[in-house]
Design a protein around this motif. Sequence first.
Motif: not given
Length: 60
Positions: A11-16, A27-31
């Motif tokens: 399902q849609p999630t977050l990623l940076s 740092y990395r934002f990962v859903g």
Amino acid sequence: MEQGLYGNAKQPTLLSQWWGEQNGPFYRFVGTGVMPELSNCNNVTPQEAVKVSQSIRYLN
């Protein structure tokens, strides 16, 4: 930061992208679901993810 289907996410999630100075910490934002070890995690809302990412500061 982007929201969509990445990695193993069902399902849609977050990623940076990776954040940090050229020679500093990163740092990395990962859903949830992007990597197998995150499959049992829960996502925060996109608004909360923005707050978290904006609050990250390097402490020397």
